[in-house]
Design an enzyme around this catalytic site. Sequence first.
Site, PDB file in Angstrom:
ATOM      1  N   GLU A 109       0.830  -1.209   0.000  1.00 47.28           N
ATOM      2  CA  GLU A 109       0.000   0.000   0.000  1.00 47.28           C
ATOM      3  C   GLU A 109       0.866   1.261   0.000  1.00 47.28           C
ATOM      4  O   GLU A 109       0.516   2.262  -0.627  1.00 47.28           O
ATOM      5  CB  GLU A 109      -0.947  -0.013   1.206  1.00 47.28           C
ATOM      6  N   GLU A 130      -4.075  -9.465   3.065  1.00 46.73           N
ATOM      7  CA  GLU A 130      -4.873  -9.247   4.282  1.00 46.73           C
ATOM      8  C   GLU A 130      -6.022 -10.230   4.448  1.00 46.73           C
ATOM      9  O   GLU A 130      -6.339 -10.673   5.545  1.00 46.73           O
ATOM     10  CB  GLU A 130      -5.430  -7.807   4.294  1.00 46.73           C
TER      11      GLU A 130
END
Length: 706
Positions: A109, A130
């Site tokens: 990210e 995730e």
Amino acid sequence: MAANQTNPVTSERQGAIAIIQIDNPPVNPLAQAVREGLVREFAAASADGTVKAIVLTGTGKAFSAGADITEFATGRNAPFLFDVINTIEASPKPVVAAINGLALGGGFEIALGCHYRVAGSSVRQLGLPEVKIGIIPGAGGTQRLPRLIGVEPALDMIVSGAPIDAAKALSLGAVDQVVDGDVVAAAVAFANGLIERGEGVRRTSERLIDAAALPADLFDKRRAALARHPSGPLAARACVDAVQAATTMSFADGMKRERELIQECLPSPYAKALQYAFFAERQAGNIPGIGTSVKTRDVKSVGVLGAGTMGTGITLAFLQSGIPVTIVEMKQEPLDKGVARVRETIEGNVKRGRITAEQGAAIGKNLTPSLDMQRLAGCDLVIEAVFESMAIKKEVFGKLDQICKPGAILASNTSTLDVDEIAASTKRPQDVLGLHFFSPANIMRLLEIVRGKATVDDALATAMALSKKINKVGVVSGVCFGFIGNRMLECYGEEVQAMLLEGATTADVDKALEAWGWAMGPLAVMDLAGIDVGWRIRKEHKFSDERMRLYRVTDAIADKGRFGQKTGAGYYKYEGRNRIEDPEVTAMFRTEAAKQGIEPRNGIPAEELVERTLLRLVNEGAAILDEGIAMRSSDIDTIYINGYGFQAWRGGPMWQADAMGLAKVAERIKFYETKYGERWKVAGLIEKLAKDGGTFAGLDKAKGKG
Ligand code: NAI
């Protein structure tokens, strides 16, 4: 740029370029000090008028492996990663990510928040995993990735959690350049090029998505395909919802939606179970009392004895990890058959593109078939996978003892026999242990490492290290019938038989357990593995009258030659792979129940089917723990998740018991004990923990093994 824990983000200058480096060994997790350091260094670089562009990179082998998972339990403090990334992206000077190694989760990210990305050609892991721990990317990943590479590829990556390599990232547009050699130098050159050409910032969040061009039913279709997602019922759906938000909302509102969704996932029992399972698996590799000072033995060559189902699978597991194998059989025919099976699997992997033809050839060269046991003399480890008979195993181990070099580890793949008795047939019981692989051994991840009473520490540590080398999850078990996994499974299976006699149908049982969270119901599993396996064991070993009584119908099914899928019928009939309920089997259970005087019930509710099977596992698991056969309750859960299809989002049987509360567990077991007698006798450990208000996890911790 000295590495140190208190200053895990450093910077240096190269001309007009500031190079900011995350330096938090070993994999640069984004702990609070890292987040603070990034804010500080980006502020300094922005304020410095002589800096024209910024390169962001990581030390060592990683760009960044993402969030520090230990902070999930303790809670996180500001600065939050999504704010840090917004700050990076808002930089008025161009920011180039120099992706030197893996960039996962929050690490990826951050890279998405940079304006440009240059990656090393050897980088294998870029992505957002995730979902695998029951959450969604929470620092803008669900909003930036679809803007950068398109909605459908972003959905694929986020919902699967699977990483991509640098080449794939380039083809998707996730990185701008892939380079061999020094990634930071290439990123600096890239940044200088931007300065020369007067190209400035390029913010991912400002890109537009053409939502009108997407298939109208894209998101509904994706949600419909999630029924059996390995993350359970919540996280994957939340991933789809979050990406959908990126197509319907502004970036700022999408970020808010992403936060709401992650807040929904974080406290869920599924996320907690997945995170527990993640740590439990790592913990299983730590053997109390055996520290890093214990030197493992070198295992450069492996011998396998027996080229049947297990011997060939085990051979493949080692060959595929680059370890040469000598495989020995008694006779030519089974040897040829086994070797053919090994070679076919390797060729199949080449055909499917899993490995290259060169890799396939190299793997094949590492295989030496022989009919001569003397060929095992030079092997560092020999694994015996011959027929399951104590007399044969003893004879084989006596011979191996004569043939194998001193220091070689001698292992048995027995699933039921006493490893201590096998060890006693050698003059080196200290070097003997069990390596209990699961079928198919080249695919199943679980490896029970059976520690005999004489097994020495370095032999055990070697087996554990080896399990990792061949990509398995090693879990230590003591010696007992069936070890940890199968001993518990016997109880589970027995209860299934009892419920079939009481009036549940095979489909009732399988459907209820699959809906609850098993990969496959117990009867479908038995049809797949072969009903004859247990049938043979019940013929050879002495079991309680009760167990024999409960298995009477199953044994009659096997007597008819209905062994399961391999004979076209077992508990079910089969049309291709489809299982079809068989009224004949239902009738057999009804007739036997009447004979045994069992009051027929009009079906059994799903909750009861789930509870009774689960509690039988838990009760036996507690006994196994109490006897010291398992070192920790988390090891039992790791075994069930990796070898028996217990879904990780359910945490494992012992985790489930803790979640239920052991007082309640004890109460329910006693309820069934009153109803069904001896087979439900509550384990002493459960009673004790229930009385003390304890948990299995607490017990692991107290023993220093949690
Ligand atoms: P299998 O019957 O498929 O293979 C055994 C092979 O050993 C045969 O090819 C036989 O010719 C060979 N053999 C017998 N005596 C030998 C000797 N003295 N020297 C060399 N080769 C010899 O049996 P399978 O299923 O592979 O089982 C092997 C072992 O693995 C057993 O101890 C079994 O309990 C255990 N095991 C089996 C599992 C399964 O799912 N099949 C799972 C875990 C363990």
